[in-house]
Each structure stands twice: as C-alpha cells, then as structure tokens.
Scaffold this active site. Structure first.
Site, PDB file in Angstrom:
ATOM      1  N   GLU C  65       0.810  -1.227   0.000  1.00  0.00           N
ATOM      2  CA  GLU C  65       0.000   0.000   0.000  1.00  0.00           C
ATOM      3  C   GLU C  65       0.839   1.270   0.000  1.00  0.00           C
ATOM      4  O   GLU C  65       0.526   2.238  -0.702  1.00  0.00           O
ATOM      5  CB  GLU C  65      -0.943   0.009   1.205  1.00  0.00           C
ATOM      6  CG  GLU C  65      -2.150  -0.912   1.071  1.00  0.00           C
ATOM      7  CD  GLU C  65      -1.840  -2.381   1.294  1.00  0.00           C
ATOM      8  OE1 GLU C  65      -0.704  -2.714   1.700  1.00  0.00           O
ATOM      9  OE2 GLU C  65      -2.732  -3.221   1.063  1.00  0.00           O
ATOM     10  N   HIS C 134     -11.893  -4.569   9.523  1.00  0.00           N
ATOM     11  CA  HIS C 134     -12.386  -4.359   8.153  1.00  0.00           C
ATOM     12  C   HIS C 134     -13.642  -3.505   8.096  1.00  0.00           C
ATOM     13  O   HIS C 134     -14.403  -3.589   7.141  1.00  0.00           O
ATOM     14  CB  HIS C 134     -12.676  -5.721   7.493  1.00  0.00           C
ATOM     15  CG  HIS C 134     -11.498  -6.323   6.813  1.00  0.00           C
ATOM     16  ND1 HIS C 134     -10.311  -6.569   7.458  1.00  0.00           N
ATOM     17  CD2 HIS C 134     -11.307  -6.736   5.533  1.00  0.00           C
ATOM     18  CE1 HIS C 134      -9.457  -7.124   6.613  1.00  0.00           C
ATOM     19  NE2 HIS C 134     -10.036  -7.235   5.444  1.00  0.00           N
TER      20      HIS C 134
END
Ligand SMILES: Cc1ncc(C[n+]2csc(CCOP(=O)(O)OP(=O)(O)O)c2C)c(N)n1
Ligand SMILES: Cc1ncc(C[n+]2csc(CCOP(=O)(O)OP(=O)(O)O)c2C)c(N)n1
Ligand SMILES: [Mg+2]
Ligand SMILES: [Mg+2]
Lengths: 334, 322, 334, 322
Positions: C65, C134
């Site tokens: 990322e 999440h």
C-alpha cells in the site's frame, strides 16, 4: 538527576527520572526505539540509561516503525511491559496500522482474552522551524481511536508522574511529549516513591470566573500567559489542563464552563476535525443552555507547517491570538 | 586544456563548492540565520557529484533531508538554496521548506524528503510515469543505509524491479543512521546483496572516490536508460560531521572519524589530479576563490531576500492558492 | 453497461462507467491497485476494464500500500493522472505516511512548484459483519488533513460524476465509496458527456423546515428513511448531503440551520473526534444565536466494530436512532 | 497399534477434521448462519496440521484470516470456533471476532489477523518477550506469499534475524494473493531465497505432503528452540476454493485447479498409509464418522449459543469493561 529528585528539574529530566524509576521497579519494563540507547535519545531524554540498564532493556531499533511498534504489542502480550518510543509523531503514521488495527483492537477482537499493556511515547508539535513533515500535532487525532488512552503531560510533575500509571494500565497508552517542553523546567512537587499522578482527570491550572480556556500540552503555558495578560485587563480567566485526551474529562470541562459560562478551546492541531471541535461539541451538548457565548476555538491554521519562522508563528496558537479569542468571547453576549 | 582535465577540474570544483557551502552553513546556523534541522553532507561530496555527472536535464532526482550537496550538484543555484534556509521568498522552495525540503521543478529536483524512506515510492512513481509515456528518462533516488530497514524501501525496490522501471537507487552507506551502526540495524549488512535479492543489478562503490562513483553511475544510468530495469548502487562513504547540529556523537570514536577523514574525497582527488599533472600552482586557490565568491554572493542574495507576507500564510495548501 | 448509460444503474456500475469514461478521454489516466485487473476488483467495480484497457492502464499491484500510493504520487508528479485504488480504507493506514507527508504537503513544501494531481479511491464503512479490522469509517478523520480534498458519493449520480472533476483537480483527491452502496441502484439523471457533478457544494436531498439532518455517504439513505418516518409524525426534516468532507460546505450547513434552527449531524465514524464534531462546532460558531436547541450527533459507538450482527447494528447509526435524535432535538426548546 | 501408525492416523484425522469442518462452513454460509468474509483453507490442510505437530503447549501461534485450519489443529474446540462464526457468546472470541479473528489465549493462539502482514510484527514481539524472559518457547507465524510484498514482512524479518528471536515464519505459498499470481507480485518469486537474504535459514517444503511439512517444522522448531534464531519455511500449497465466498476466480484456469487437486493432501496421505498397511478396511470411514459427529456437535453447540446482550456493546474496548 536521581529518581527521587525534587526541586527544579527540566521536563526532559522528569521523563528520564520516570523511565529510570520504572526500569528499576519492574524488570518487565524495557525501552525500545530508534536511537534511545547509544545516541542517548534524539532529544537526550534517555541519555545515560543504556549504561545503567544495558542494551537488552534500552533497545536501539532499526528504522522500522511498524515492526518495532508491533513488536511492542507482541511483547506486551507476552508478559513484558514495553515502553516504545517513536522518535516523533511524524513517523507514527508508519505504525498506524499496528496501533489502530492491533493495539487498539486485540482486546475486543479476542472477546476480552488478550489485553495489550503497551506504552508508546512520542514527541509531538511544532514551533522549532522543522517544516511540514516534522511538525505534526496529531495527539488529538489519535484520540479518535477507541481502545487507546491518550496522555499529554504539560508540567514536570505530569512528565514525571504519568509514566507509571500508564504502565499499570492493562491497555495501550500513548504519551505525547511536546518538543518545545523538553528544555522547560519547573519545581517538582514533593512526593514519595513513584510520584504517580492521576491520569483520569483534568486539572484547573488557574482558577477564574469569567471564561474557561481549555487546553493541554504545548499550549498550556501560552494559555496561562494569555490569562496573565487578560488579568491585567480585568478579565478573570480559568485555565483547564485536559492532561488526558482520551478519555476526555467531560465533567471537568462542563464543570468549568458551568462556572464561567464561556469557553475558548486551544490546541495545536489543525482546526478542522481537531480535538477542539470535539470539546466544543461536548460543551454544546452538555451546557448549551448555560452558555453566554458560542464556544470558540484557537487552533493551528490549516496549512502544512511552513519553515519560515514568521509564518510558522502565524500558523500556531500564540498568546496574542488566545487573548484575542478570549476577549471576543467575553465581549459576546447571549 | 584537455577535455579530461576540464572534467576533473569540474569534479573538484563541485566538491569544493559543496564543502565550503556547508561550512558556511555551520557559521550561519550559529549566527541563527539558518534554523530548524541542518544535516551536513561534509565527507560525502564525491557521491552526489559523481552521480550527477551521469544525468541529463530531463532526468529526475529524489533526495533526503541531507540534500544540500545533491541540490548544488544538480545545478540548483547556491543563492536560492541559501535563501531557502534563510526562509526567504527567493528560496528554491519559497521559504516554506527550509534545509530539509529543497525543491527545483525546473531541474527536476524533487526534494528534499525528511521521512526516511519516504522518497523511494515517489521515485518509483516518477519512473513509472516515464515508462508509461515512453520517455528515455532516468530517476535517481538517494537515501541512506538506515532507510534499508524501512518497509517503504522493500516495497519500492520490489515494485521497481517487478515493473522494470527506470530508477537508479543510490544508497549512501555512511555506516550510521543517527547513532545506529549498520550492524545494529541490519541482519545482512551487505546492502548490495540485499538489493540483489530483488533481482536487481547491484554494485558497491567506493563513495570517497569521485571518479569511481561517476563510472558506476554512468554504467548504471546507461543500463537503466537502455531498458535494463532498475539498478542499485551502494556508495560507501562517511559522514565527517555530527548527524545534525544537536548530536553529541556518543556512538562513534573520534579515531574512527579521523581514519575516515584521511580518505577525504577532496584532498584525495587533488592528489589524483596532481599525479596527472592537471593542477597548476594556483589552480586550487583559484577554485577556492571562485567558490568563496559564489558563496558570498549566495549569502548576500539570501540576506537581501524578502519575507513572505503573513497574509499569504495559507498559500500553497491547494493550487487554487498557489 | 456503457459509458453513456442512463436509466437505472447500480452504484458499482456508475463508478465503473466513470472509470471507463476517464480512461477513454485521457490517456494519462490509469487505474492501479490490488486486484483491480485480473480479479476484476475486490468489489467487482473494475470488472472488464482490464480487457478493454490492458494491463498497463489497469495495473494490478503487489500488496504494498505504501509503495503504490507513493508511486501514484510520483506518477502524478511525472505527468500522469493516476487513480489509485486502496482496496479498503482499513489498509490505507499503511499508506498514511505517503498520503499525509507527501501527497498533502509536496505542493506546500515546494513553495507551489509541484502539485500532485492524484485520485485515491477506497471502500469505507461497516455494516457487512466484517469485524474490527475491516469496518473502519475514516473519511471524516482524513478530512483533518490540509491539502487533501475528501469526497463521499452517496448517489449513483455522484458515483458517476465525481471522478472526472476529481481528476481535473490539480491536487490530491480521496474518494470514499461506502461498501454497502455498491449494490444499491438509482436512476442516473439525463446528462451529456462526462456527467461531471459539482464537487464543491453540499446538496439538500430533502427540503424541510423543522430540523436539519446533516450527513453524507453511507448514512444518507438511513437519514432519508428517518425523515420519512418523522414526516408521518408531522416533523418536517431537511436532509443535507455534504458530499465533500474537505472542504466542508459551511455556507450550506449554516444556511440550512438558519432555516430550521435545529440540527442533527449523522456519520458512521466513531463519535469522539469524528467529522460530526467539526460540523457541530462550526454550527455553534456560525449560528449559535439562531439555534433553538443544541446540535446533536448520531455517530458510531466508541467500540471496534463487533462481528455479531445484532451488536454491529447497535454500534452503527440506524434509522431508529437517527429518528430518536431528531425527536429529541425537536422537543428541546431554547 | 504402532506409534507411527497412531501418529499417521492422527495426522489423517486432523486433516479430515479441517476439510469437513470447512465444507460444513460453506453450507452454513449459504444458510446465512455464518456471515462476513469466509476464507477457506481447503487444499492446504497439510500445512497447518504438519506444522502444529512440532509445537508444545507453551509455544505460540499467530495466523491470518484464513485460520480455521490453524485453530483446529492447535486444539481450539470446533464448537467454540463454530459458535464464533455464528456470533455467539460461546465463541472463542465471544462472538466479537468472527471467522477472521479466532483467538484462544489458553492455547496461545493469537489470532486471526485480517491485515495482510499485520501479524508478523506481533509474532516478533511475542518471541522477543520469550527471549527477554529466557523461556524456551517458539512462536510460529503463518502468512501467505502475498504478504511477502508488504513492508511489515521486511521489517519483521529483519528485526527477528537481527535480534535472533525464536520465531518460525511459515509462508503458505498457494501461488495467489486473491487474484494476483506470485509472478505478478514479486520480482524474485523464490520466496525462500528472499528470506535467506535476511541471513535467516530458509527452506522450501512440499506443502501437500503432511509428513514433509512435519519434518521441516520439527527441524525448524528444534533449531529455533536451540537458540538458532529465526527460521523460515516456504510451504508450497494451493487453495482449491475461491479466495472468499465472493470470488468468481477469473484469474486462474479450471485445469490448473484440477491439476492441483490431483495432489490433494488427504487422498495422497491415505495412499501413503495404505502402502504402509496402516489402514484397515473401515478405518477411513471410522475417521469420517467421528469427524462428522464432532462437527454435528459443534454446529449444535453453536446453534444453542446465546447472543450477547446489546447493553454490553461497549465491552472489551478497555479492560475496565472486559
Ligand atoms: C521514518 C523516519 N524515522 C525516523 C526519522 C528520524 N531520523 C532522521 S535521519 C535518521 C537517520 C537516517 O539514517 P540514514 O538513512 O543512514 O541516512 P543518513 O542520515 O546517514 O544520511 C533518523 C532516524 C525520520 N526522519 N523518518
Ligand atoms: C494490508 C492488506 N491489504 C489488502 C488486504 C485484502 N486482502 C485480503 S486477503 C488478500 C490476499 C492475501 O494473499 P496471501 O497473503 O497470499 O494469503 P492467501 O489469501 O493466499 O492465503 C488481500 C489482498 C488485506 N486484508 N490487508
Ligand atoms: Mg547513514
Ligand atoms: Mg496466497
């Protein structure tokens, strides 16, 4: 200085004494971070501790913020009491996954089985012409995260006394030390042993009846100075030092505002979405009908911190801007 | 004068420029004209000077907070660098960046990054843009050996190698990251070997020998420009001064520093040139005089610089106010 | 569906159409992220684009990322117009250094020389039983950072029309797509060409006179449903869709409150230090004397999102909790 | 019955347990009893089963979101795992975690981490705690080959090797990270070679052969426990099912999946046992019956589980309310 130092000490010495004290009392405690050992600490806070406690417990790490913060989490799970130093808050962004997704959530994800007794210390704040990448004030931003306790010592007593209770907390605690405070000094209160301070409550640093200035850390002294200026103008300012940004001591905030009916919130974070917004919202929710004037905020301008001194000064809360905001709030009438 | 001699004189001149410029910075820091963090490159000049010889005007450079030397060697005017450190509008970053954030778009000098490892992904992206636009450009990324431990190093190396991007990674191995010796930060201290594990050609070079650095840089840049994918250079050098102005240097022995000073790249190259009979009696003095004059001008330029109006505080946050 | 689709489309299709349109119009545009290509996108948003535009422009990345967001910054500096997809906001923490210390600051640090025309898209929000790691809703938190524009499309028109203006912005733009919206569908308004929408202003989705409900993204529909419920009780609710969280359309917020004199702010972030606090503070600062009741907030409970459905539901703003908050604000009297 | 035979039966039983448990999970997902993301381990059972044989009760395990197999093989009761996926208080994480966050402190099973690479630093820290307390414990960390590209992998590997910590890194190389093939995510596709570049012993193992996995794990764990520092195992395996319940599998050919299914670790090991004459006529059926009964009980246990009172929503945020 020694662990039992009294009298005048610097903020740096107070933290060092707290570290030494913790390392002496509990063998599970160790300090880990970049250059905490051989270099003596980027801001000389841990100077001398390597010689006293050795490289196992004063542990220099590679430049790997995510790994050594995560290792602190694991070590805490494994029965140690790690103190992880992130050199400055600016580098904590590299460890945010570990802080938010692990440190703050493991207790919950495990249904209460696994707590993380980890303390993370970092320098925060601007004011030293370190420019855009080295001047963040993100403690209020971190205070958004459930599962963390966020502390901001502004005095030598708090610098000395917040570490031990933080280590006794079964959950992760982040301690933010403002970079401009290290060289500041103050008289350490008389006290025995660990000199632990209460980390749950805010403290009124200056009682006053006309208006409440609510702040913490690097802007406490500026707020007190502003209060002095205003005293000369006949405005009696109460200055509340939050000390803990998560949880916030809402009772103390509302209690002060109930007395003064006016509030100015001061912090060094960017204005939008900073901790001052949260405090303003809580005052509205809890004391709307007692307010004689809208809550006002004095924060940092919404700009990456510029290098040029006059621009950096203009970007940050200053005694003059705090005083001006207070005058306006006092003038206003509901 | 032969081309070779001219080039050697150029190399020497560039190294001396950087050395004297930074020596002046120290004075100006004590005089509080320069503030914030100041990281000196003294001792490492051969690296920036040698590498820059391999680049053309269309190539790009990404550097760190220790980048005065890179900026000067890339052609950023000394005056605009000094003005930047004085926080003046005439500075190469308009006085907003300071010592750690020197930028010059016209020379494709992309800063000046004060987050260790933070420049690597950006360099990979600059190279990606060139690759996607089929431009024969190369991006050179400088960073210290301390950055090798950062995740951003690992991710960037892999991405560049995986996509065969035109980047030259220049690792300035001066053996220390602040006070942390390489052996205390890496399980594998051979950083070139580490780089090779990304399937990337990687060489170690004597960073105190400006000609060795230039030769290595030229071959790397040529190979990259020729479509050979990213290359890695470990430039073995040493920082003669403290990490920054606040470093008591508890972590290394004076003897070690002295030993490395014997390999000072400037006298070393002067000897080489002498042996080649490329230096007349007054040549070095001439260079020193020219450099001193240039730096005097730079300081004067900075002194005469203007402060940005406070009303403009929130400029450069978005392009609408840039 | 085709780029010029009209009629009923899903939010997912609307974004895909926007991506396709941008890729067709400007060869500098490319999409980069984890599994955007061969997998077809984690949420099937980019499905089919690889076949149409090829692997150079629909670029699968490794799990890195920080590097691919940073590479997006560099590519933008190099003349491209990257659209970087971070699969979900939960992983954006790994890229925060690049976002805050580079994307948001390079323009400033370079004194205006280098702008970063980068668009970052990510899924945000809870509501799908994905648990603590999440289910973050951090768009309001990102809105704290100067130098970024933060967009939150809640309708198919915005999903379709925000991307192009975001790409035309010379500075970094983050677009947050709420995970529960992808399957939602709506009628795309008639429109030509790029169907760009105004990304500067909030929009009143439902006009009302009694109270303003201020929200965006994943809680817009819940707020509209609550408004329907309350209409049945004779309470006339105005619902304002912020659409942009940075900059905030303060005029629209104050304008609505000036009309209704009461406000409830709704967002899915954790309550403390969320965007609702900022909105509450701005209302206090700008409309204190017009308020008939304190500004109220409906946010997510301060807990990592639990897996169990009934607990997750209880943690998030719901139609019932929004309606209850509105009733209280309407009942209150200043 | 010989010890060997007993052990082989145990290995087979464990693999069948995991396989059948997850097959039931699929049904229960369709029946909407299980929600959220569900990542199946089917095809990879030999890895978790083989590695766990090497561990003692004091050792620690850190796993990923694809951890049903690891939890079962570590001894976490099937009922508490199933109850967790049903979101019940009786679940191993009190219903707060779900499929991706299985925890069991009593078995030193530290989850259940849904951030790729996020478990590695934690594993390093668990090992650091053991090293500092001079405990002869080993921490095993499971992660997929996709995690190798993450910065957290790089930083954790280096820290563990630099400090010689008792960790066994178990990389489950199933060739894909969601839809991304290893060759599209790594410039160097030999992950064991990559690991070796950290100066860490690293071996590649056939992850479809439960005995090969066990042998490798035992040697690695013994070496680590003996003070040999961290070791790395690449376990070559394959995911037979979709990445999660929402994956159309556009990225791989059915033929490839079928080819790997021919190497299914369960039938493969049954053949081995047959050849060793360790399986009576009814043995496998007996195992299947016992496993079916265990899973029926687990489902019944979960079905009978209780929902946590909504008033307790904010429990487990801090220990004061845990
Ligand atoms: C991510 C990050 N962590 C820590 C720091 C503080 N810091 C500044 S320079 C430095 C040492 C870097 O060493 P190296 O990469 O070898 O470069 P050198 O200074 O030797 O040129 C450190 C730790 C930083 N700037 N960024
Ligand atoms: C940091 C991060 N990025 C992206 C994701 C989304 N994601 C979940 S699993 C996965 C693939 C991981 O592949 P691998 O590590 O090989 O493990 P496998 O699923 O194959 O067992 C991705 C991209 C994530 N959970 N965390
Ligand atoms: Mg170095
Ligand atoms: Mg995989």
């Amino acid at each position: 200085m020694t662990t039992t130092a009294t009298g005048t000490v610097t903020y740096r010495e107070a933290i060092r004494a707290a570290l030494r004290d913790a390392l002496q009392r509990d063998e599970r405690v160790f300090l880990m971070g970049e250059d905490v050992g051989r270099y003596g600490g980027c801001f000389a806070v841990s100077k001398g501790l390597l010689d006293e406690f050795g490289p196992e417990r004063i542990r220099d790490t590679p430049l790997s913020e995510s790994a050594f913060v995560g290792a602190g989490i694991g070590a805490a799970l494994g029965g140690m009491r790690p103190i992880v130093e992130i050199m400055t808050v600016n580098f904590s962004l590299l460890a945010l996954d570990q802080i938010m997704n692990n440190a703050a959530t493991i207790l919950h994800m495990s249904g209460g089985q696994l707590n993380v007794p980890l303390v993370i210390r970092m320098t925060t704040g601007a004011g030293r012409q370190l420019a855009a990448q080295h001047s963040h004030s993100l403690e209020g931003w971190f205070a958004h995260i459930p599962g963390l306790r966020i502390l901001a010592p502004a005095t030598v007593d708090d610098a000395r006394g917040m570490l031990w209770p933080a280590l006794e907390d079964p959950d992760p605690v982040l301690i933010f030390e403002h970079g401009t405070l290290y060289n500041s000094s103050g008289v350490l209160s008389e006290g025995e042993g660990d000199r632990s301070v209460d980390i749950e409550h805010a403290v009124v640093r200056r009682a006053g009846s006309d208006v409440s200035v609510i702040t913490y850390g690097g802007t406490l002294d500026k707020s007190l100075q502003a209060a002095e200026v205003l005293a000369g103008e006949g405005v009696d300012v109460e200055v509340l030092d939050l000390r803990s940004l998560r949880p916030l001591d809402t009772d103390a905030i509302l209690g002060s505002v109930a007395r003064t009916r006016r509030a100015v919130v001061v912090d060094e974070g960017w204005r939008s979405g900073g901790i001052s917004a949260e405090i303003s919202a809580r005052i509205t929710e809890g004391a709307f009908y007692e307010l004689d004037a809208p809550v006002s905020r004095v924060c940092t301008a919404e700009v990456p911190i510029p290098y040029a001194k006059h621009l950096e000064d203009a970007a940050l809360p200053q005694v003059a801007t705090i005083a001006a905001a207070v005058r306006e709030v006092v003038r206003a009438d509901g | 004068m032969s081309e070779n001699q001219e080039h050697d004189l150029h190399l020497l001149h560039e190294m001396v420029r950087i050395r004297r410029f930074e020596e002046r910075c120290i004075e100006l820091y004590s005089a509080t004209k320069i503030r914030g963090f100041l990281h000196l490159y003294i001792g490492e000049e051969a690296v920036a000077v040698g590498v820059m010889q391999a680049l053309g005007p269309d190539d790009a450079v990404v550097a760190t907070y220790r980048e005065h030397g890179h900026a000067l060697a890339r052609g950023v005017p000394a005056g605009s660098i000094m003005a930047e450190m004085f926080g003046k509008v005439e500075g190469c970053s308009h006085g907003r960046g300071g010592s750690m954030h020197l930028f010059d778009a016209s020379r494709r000098f992309y800063g000046g990054n004060a987050i260790v490892g933070g420049g690597l992904p950006v360099a990979v992206g600059l190279a990606l843009a060139d690759a996607m636009q089929h431009r024969p450009r190369v991006t050179v990324c400088f960073f210290g050996e301390g950055a090798v431990a950062e995740g951003e190093f690992h991710e960037s190396m892999n991405l560049a190698a995986l996509w065969k991007l035109p980047v030259v990674f220049c690792c300035e191995n001066n053996l220390y990251a602040m006070g942390t010796a390489l052996s205390r930060s890496e399980s594998e201290t051979d950083v070139a070997l580490k780089a090779a594990s990304f399937e990337m050609p990687a060489w170690s070079v004597d960073g105190m020998d400006v000609e060795a650095v230039e030769r290595a840089a030229v071959s790397a840049v040529d190979a990259v420009r020729g479509g050979g994918g990213p290359h890695f250079l470990e430039l073995r050098t040493y920082r003669f001064r403290a990490h920054s102005m606040y470093d008591p240097e508890l972590y290394r022995a004076k003897e070690e520093v002295d030993r490395w000073k014997e390999r000072d790249p400037i006298p070393a190259f002067i000897d080489v040139m002498r042996a080649r009979d490329e230096l007349g009696s007054g040549t070095v003095d001439g260079i020193e005089a020219a450099v001193a004059a240039e730096i005097d001008d730079a300081v004067a330029f900075a002194e005469a610089g203007t402060d940005e109006p406070v009303e403009d505080l929130t400029r450069f946050v978005t392009s609408r106010r840039a």
